[in-house]
Design an enzyme around this catalytic site. Structure first.
Site: not given
Ligand code: BG6
Length: 514
Positions: A65, A169, A199, A203, A237, A261, A361
């Site tokens: 924008r 996604k 994605h 890989k 992660e 994924h 996480k």
């Protein structure tokens, strides 16, 4: 160590590595100032230009924008490329060439007038782009519908030249919204022009699963319920929500990682060989596999799917706040930042084999891998004492596909320890991408962008695949939404809640420490 038979001579401009030719085109990125554009898309496009993999004629338009001259946008993107190019060199000269094809078009995607302006801008480049256009939706999902509608109303969904749309996604927030989004996309673009990106499928190591399975004769005979005891897919992660607290709070790990994924990775591991290596044949097999995943019944969910949320902890000696203390997060959020689930595949190949999937996480390290755990030898000739107790639990034969950060494959088996007596020790045969090929592997976004430009949808998901994976996830979501959990239930910097270990323990299994 396994060495590649032929080393690539020039890692950057080696035509044999990158056979795919892409036609001239315009790429329009909606969400030009977003995180994904800065971190992944523009660096990937620049990198493709660096490797001479971009088409002979191309233009890239960023849209958002804010009003901004082209030069300001170029300068911003230059900074992003420098920052996020990861392991590649930055080349000033190449950047100046690349930047000449990079433009910015301000406009509100909700405003129908914007699309005629966009069409006008794109038309100016028709000679260079042959009228081919790739529209990349990298905005907040609520904008997908107005964008697609606007493109359709302005006639940008139809040639001359091909028209394709890449959809990021999250693809819906549940089954109903995913179906609705599919309907809206298909009202404007044919399914063959819709590229739903995941994605993980781009890989390199995930793609290599198909090569390893179907180009070799030795693995496939073992790849079934007779020989495989269980499969463990881990996507850990160490990072937290990195300023995405508000999005993540609504999403949670089940939607963020499993619905897309990790179910796609599971499908790649477990699918049947396709009749041909051709987009729809491969996707048919993936879709078939996703449809064979057993849908958990309500009474099974508590024992088959474990949610977790991290509380305060420490990592690398530094104190880490809990999820509920992250900016933008409700202090009572019931969000899952960790999920472990047990799935079964109801087909002849896999009946009865548990597929354990976990992601989270703030786990101790960043690592994604797939461990195929094989059955123990039928008879143990060697004393159990030599193997540290239960042979099966302690020393399984494993094939480990390492997706990241180190890409490779390891085969673990028992070997005799040198010296007297029959002492056994687990050893590992390793293949490592980096040392075997001596070249940098392309990022998933590089691969997938080239595929979309070349019109190859093999690594993109299809409507039936998206809906099949929502069918797996939806009952878990519904169950979790109607229950309150005692969160946090794991400390930042640990391997998740105790209930996750208990889930495997009930079947006599253990999570592998990656
Ligand atoms: C994204 C998720 O799709 O994948 C993120 O939204 C996650 O939460 C990321 O961190 C992981 O991707 P990668 O490639 O770093 O494993």
């Amino acid at each position: 160590m396994v060495g590649a038979m032929a080393e690539a001579s020039n890692p950057f401009h080696d035509a044999l590595r990158f056979e795919r030719r892409v036609p001239p085109c315009a790429i329009v990125i909606f969400g030009a100032n977003g995180d994904l554009t800065k971190r992944k898309l523009i660096p990937a496009l620049y990198r493709l230009a660096y490797e001479r993999r971009m088409p002979s004629g191309y233009v890239i338009y960023g849209n958002s924008r804010t009003e901004m001259p082209d030069d300001v946008y170029r300068a911003k993107m230059k900074e992003s490329v420098k920052q996020f190019l990861e392991d590649s060199p930055f080349d000033e000269e190449l950047w100046s060439q690349f930047a000449q094809s990079l433009y910015y078009v301000a406009g509100d995607v909700q405003d129908t007038a914007f699309y005629s302006k966009l069409a006008g801008r794109l038309k100016e480049h028709d000679q260079k782009t042959a009228g081919n256009m790739l529209f990349y939706l990298s905005t907040q999902p609520s904008h997908y519908e107005p964008i697609v509608g606007g493109l359709g109303a302005a006639g940008l969904n139809q040639g001359p030249g091909w028209r394709r749309v890449v959809v990021e996604k999250p693809f819906g927030i549940d089954m109903a919204t995913a179906k609705a989004l599919n309907r809206r996309l298909q009202a404007v673009f044919p399914e063959s022009a819709i590229y739903r990106i995941d994605h993980y499928l781009g890989k390199e190591t995930v793609q290599n699963v198909l090569a390893v399975r179907f180009a070799n004769g030795i693995f496939e005979p073992l790849w079934n319920r007779r020989y495989v005891n269980n499969v463990q897919i881990t996507a850990a992660e160490s990072i937290g929500v990195e300023g995405r607290g508000a999005y993540y709070q609504e999403s949670g790990a089940l939607r963020d990682m499993i619905q897309n994924h990790l179910l796609q990775v599971m499908a790649t591991i477990a699918m049947e060989p396709s009749a041909a290596f051709e987009p729809n044949a491969v996707r048919d097999e993936r879709a078939k596999l996703l449809r064979s995943i057993r849908i958990l019944k309500e009474e099974e969910i508590a024992t088959h799917a474990v949610p977790g949320q991290y509380g305060p902890g420490s990592m690398g000696g530094k104190p880490i706040p809990g999820f509920r203390q992250e900016p933008g997060v409700n202090p009572e959020a019931q969000t899952d930042t960790y999920v472990a689930a047990t799935f079964f595949i109801d087909n002849w190949r896999w009946a009865g084999v548990p597929f354990y999937i976990r992601t989270g996480k703030r786990l101790p390290k960043r690592v994604t891998d797939i461990a195929i755990q094989f059955n123990a030898a039928p008879l143990s000739l060697f004393e159990r004492d030599n193997m540290g107790g239960n042979q099966h639990l302690a020393r399984p034969n494993l094939l480990i596909i390492r997706v990241q950060p180190e890409e490779g494959i390891s085969l673990r088996f028992l070997s005799k320890n040198p010296g007297g007596g029959m002492k056994l020790r687990p050893v590992s045969m390793d293949f490592n991408y980096g040392s075997s090929f001596g070249v940098r592997t392309p990022t998933a976004y590089e691969t997938l962008l080239v595929d979309a430009l070349a019109g190859d949808a093999t690594l993109y998901t299809r409507q039936d695949m998206v809906e099949a994976s929502w069918a797996v996830v939806q009952p878990i979501l519904d169950y979790w939404n109607s229950h309150k959990f005692e969160f946090p239930n794991y400390e930042a910097g640990t391997w998740g809640p105790r209930q996750s270990d208990e889930m495997l323990d009930r079947r006599g299994h253990l999570w592998r420490v990656p």
